[in-house]
Design an enzyme around this catalytic site. Structure first.
Site, PDB file in Angstrom:
ATOM      1  N   HIS A 129       0.871  -1.191   0.000  1.00  0.00           N
ATOM      2  CA  HIS A 129       0.000   0.000   0.000  1.00  0.00           C
ATOM      3  C   HIS A 129       0.905   1.238   0.000  1.00  0.00           C
ATOM      4  CE1 HIS A 129      -3.443   2.403   0.264  1.00  0.00           C
ATOM      5  NE2 HIS A 129      -3.892   2.133   1.472  1.00  0.00           N
ATOM      6  N   ARG A 284      -3.089  11.986   2.803  1.00  0.00           N
ATOM      7  CA  ARG A 284      -3.223  11.181   1.575  1.00  0.00           C
ATOM      8  C   ARG A 284      -3.381  12.119   0.382  1.00  0.00           C
ATOM      9  NH1 ARG A 284      -4.927   5.835   1.754  1.00  0.00           N
ATOM     10  NH2 ARG A 284      -4.515   5.952  -0.476  1.00  0.00           N
TER      11      ARG A 284
HETATM   12  N1  NVA Z   1      -4.556  -3.942   5.256  1.00  0.00           N
HETATM   13  C1  NVA Z   1      -5.805  -3.299   4.934  1.00  0.00           C
HETATM   14  C2  NVA Z   1      -5.586  -1.855   4.589  1.00  0.00           C
HETATM   15  C3  NVA Z   1      -6.847  -1.080   4.325  1.00  0.00           C
HETATM   16  C4  NVA Z   1      -6.573   0.354   3.939  1.00  0.00           C
HETATM   17  C5  NVA Z   1      -6.482  -4.050   3.791  1.00  0.00           C
HETATM   18  O1  NVA Z   1      -5.783  -4.471   2.851  1.00  0.00           O
HETATM   19  O2  NVA Z   1      -7.690  -4.241   3.852  1.00  0.00           O
HETATM   20  N1   CP Z   2      -6.235   3.836   4.251  1.00  0.00           N
HETATM   21  C1   CP Z   2      -6.961   3.574   3.150  1.00  0.00           C
HETATM   22  O1   CP Z   2      -6.432   3.180   2.090  1.00  0.00           O
HETATM   23  O2   CP Z   2      -8.287   3.823   3.295  1.00  0.00           O
HETATM   24  P1   CP Z   2      -9.444   3.436   2.292  1.00  0.00           P
HETATM   25  O3   CP Z   2      -9.537   1.925   2.273  1.00  0.00           O
HETATM   26  O4   CP Z   2     -10.675   4.085   2.834  1.00  0.00           O
HETATM   27  O5   CP Z   2      -9.105   3.930   0.911  1.00  0.00           O
END
Ligand code: NVA
Ligand code: CP
Length: 300
Positions: A129, A284
Site C-alpha cells: 500500500h 493522503r
Molecule cells: N490492510 C488493509 C488496509 C486497508 C486500507 C487491507 O488491505 O484491507
Molecule cells: N487507508 C486507506 O487506504 O483507506 P481506504 O480503504 O478508505 O481507501
C-alpha cells in the site's frame, strides 16, 4: 514510470516528494491553489475493493490539479466477463493518461504495468500500500522532522501495509521493528531482502520501548480468510495507551484507517494526544498530489 511499490522511488525522489507534499498542503491552505499539472489529463481509478480515503483523495487531488478522474468499480469493467488485463491496459493506454488500481492481486497489478503505456499507481494491492506510506512519511516529517535513524514499530498483522513499511525503512533510513505473531509475519523473502533495516519480535512491550513512531492496521484485511482465528492469534498485539507510555515522549501513533476499535487498538486511541491519524488521513491528498506531479509533470 509506474508506482507499484515504494521501491519504485529512489531515496532522493522520496525525500523530495515528501517535502513537496508539505509545500502543496501549505499552498492549498494559504492560497487555495494547486499546480495545474493535470490540465487536459484523464486518470482512471479502478477499484476492485472498497475505499473511502483512497478514492476521495485521488478524485479530489486530480480535480484540484485540473484533471479529470474516471471511477470504475470492479464490477463495471469487461474484465468481469473475461477481457484480459493485457487488452484492457492497451485500451486504457490509448485514451487515458494514467491509472490507479486497487485490487486483490499484486501479480495482476504488475501485469497491468507490463502492458500499459501510461503510468500505473498502486492504490493498494494484496502485497503493498505505497500511497499510504507516502502519507505516513509526510505526516512524520511535517510533525516531527526527519525519520532517519529513528525506531519505528509495526504492530500486528504482517500485511500489505507492513510490507510497505519494510520498504520505507530501507529508503528512509529508519529501523523498523515488526511486532507480529509467528503465524502472521511478513514474507520471509522481504525480511531477508531488507534484513539490515528490519527486525521481528513477538515481544510488543520491548518493541515499543523508546519508539518514535508506532503504526498498526486492522487484523482482518479486505479479502482475508479465517477472520476469527486470526483475531484470536493477534490479540496480544493490540496497541493501547499504556503501551504507548513506554515509547519515546514525542512518539506518534499512526493507523491507515479504517480502524476496528477494541481489536488492533484500544477504544479511544484514535483521539489519544499521541495519535496523528487524522492528519495522516488528510495527508493522503497532499502526498498523492506530489506523486501525481512527479509522474505527470512534462519535465519528469
Ligand atoms: N490492510 C488493509 C488496509 C486497508 C486500507 C487491507 O488491505 O484491507
Ligand atoms: N487507508 C486507506 O487506504 O483507506 P481506504 O480503504 O478508505 O481507501
Amino acid at each position: 514510470m509506474h508506482f507499484l511499490t515504494l521501491a519504485d522511488l529512489s531515496a532522493d525522489s522520496c525525500h523530495n516528494l515528501i517535502e513537496r507534499a508539505v509545500e502543496l498542503k501549505r499552498q492549498l491552505k494559504e492560497r487555495g491553489s494547486s499546480p495545474q499539472t493535470l490540465a487536459d489529463k484523464s486518470i482512471l481509478l479502478l477499484f476492485e475493493k472498497p475505499s473511502t480515503r483512497t478514492r476521495l483523495s485521488f478524485e479530489i487531488g486530480i480535480s484540484q490539479m485540473g484533471g479529470n478522474a474516471i471511477f470504475i468499480s470492479g464490477q463495471d469493467s469487461q474484465m468481469t466477463r473475461g477481457e484480459s488485463i493485457r487488452d484492457t491496459a492497451r485500451i486504457i493506454s490509448s485514451m487515458a493518461d494514467g491509472m490507479m488500481i486497487r485490487n486483490n492481486s499484486h501479480t495482476n497489478m504488475q501485469e497491468f504495468a507490463n502492458n500499459s503505456q501510461v503510468p500505473i499507481i498502486n492504490g493498494l494491492s494484496s502485497d503493498f500500500h505505497p500511497c499510504q506510506l507516502l502519507a505516513d512519511l509526510t505526516t512524520y516529517y511535517e510533525l516531527r522532522g526527519s525519520i532517519a535513524g529513528k525506531k519505528v514499530v509495526w504492530c500486528g498483522d504482517g500485511n500489505n501495509m507492513c510490507n510497505s513499511y519494510i520498504e520505507a525503512a530501507s529508503i528512509m533510513g529508519f529501523n523498523l521493528v515488526v511486532a507480529a505473531p509467528e503465524e502472521y509475519l511478513p514474507p520471509a523473502e522481504l525480511l531477508e531482502k531488507y534484513s539490515s533495516s528490519v527486525t521481528v519480535t513477538q515481544d510488543i512491550e520491548s518493541a515499543i520501548s523508546d519508539a518514535a513512531l508506532v503504526s498498526t492496521d486492522v487484523w482482518v484485511s479486505m479479502g482475508d480468510k479465517d477472520a476469527d482465528s486470526k483475531r484470536e492469534i493477534l490479540k496480544p498485539f493490540q496497541v493501547t495507551s499504556e503501551l504507548l507510555d513506554k515509547a519515546a515522549d514525542d512518539v506518534l501513533f499512526m493507523h491507515c484507517l479504517p480502524a476496528k476499535e477494541g481489536e488492533e487498538i484500544e477504544v479511544g486511541l484514535l483521539d489519544d494526544k499521541r495519535s496523528a491519524v487524522w492528519t495522516q488521513a488528510e495527508n493522503r491528498l497532499h502526498a498523492q498530489k506530489a506523486l501525481l506531479e512527479l509522474l505527470f509533470s512534462p519535465s519528469n
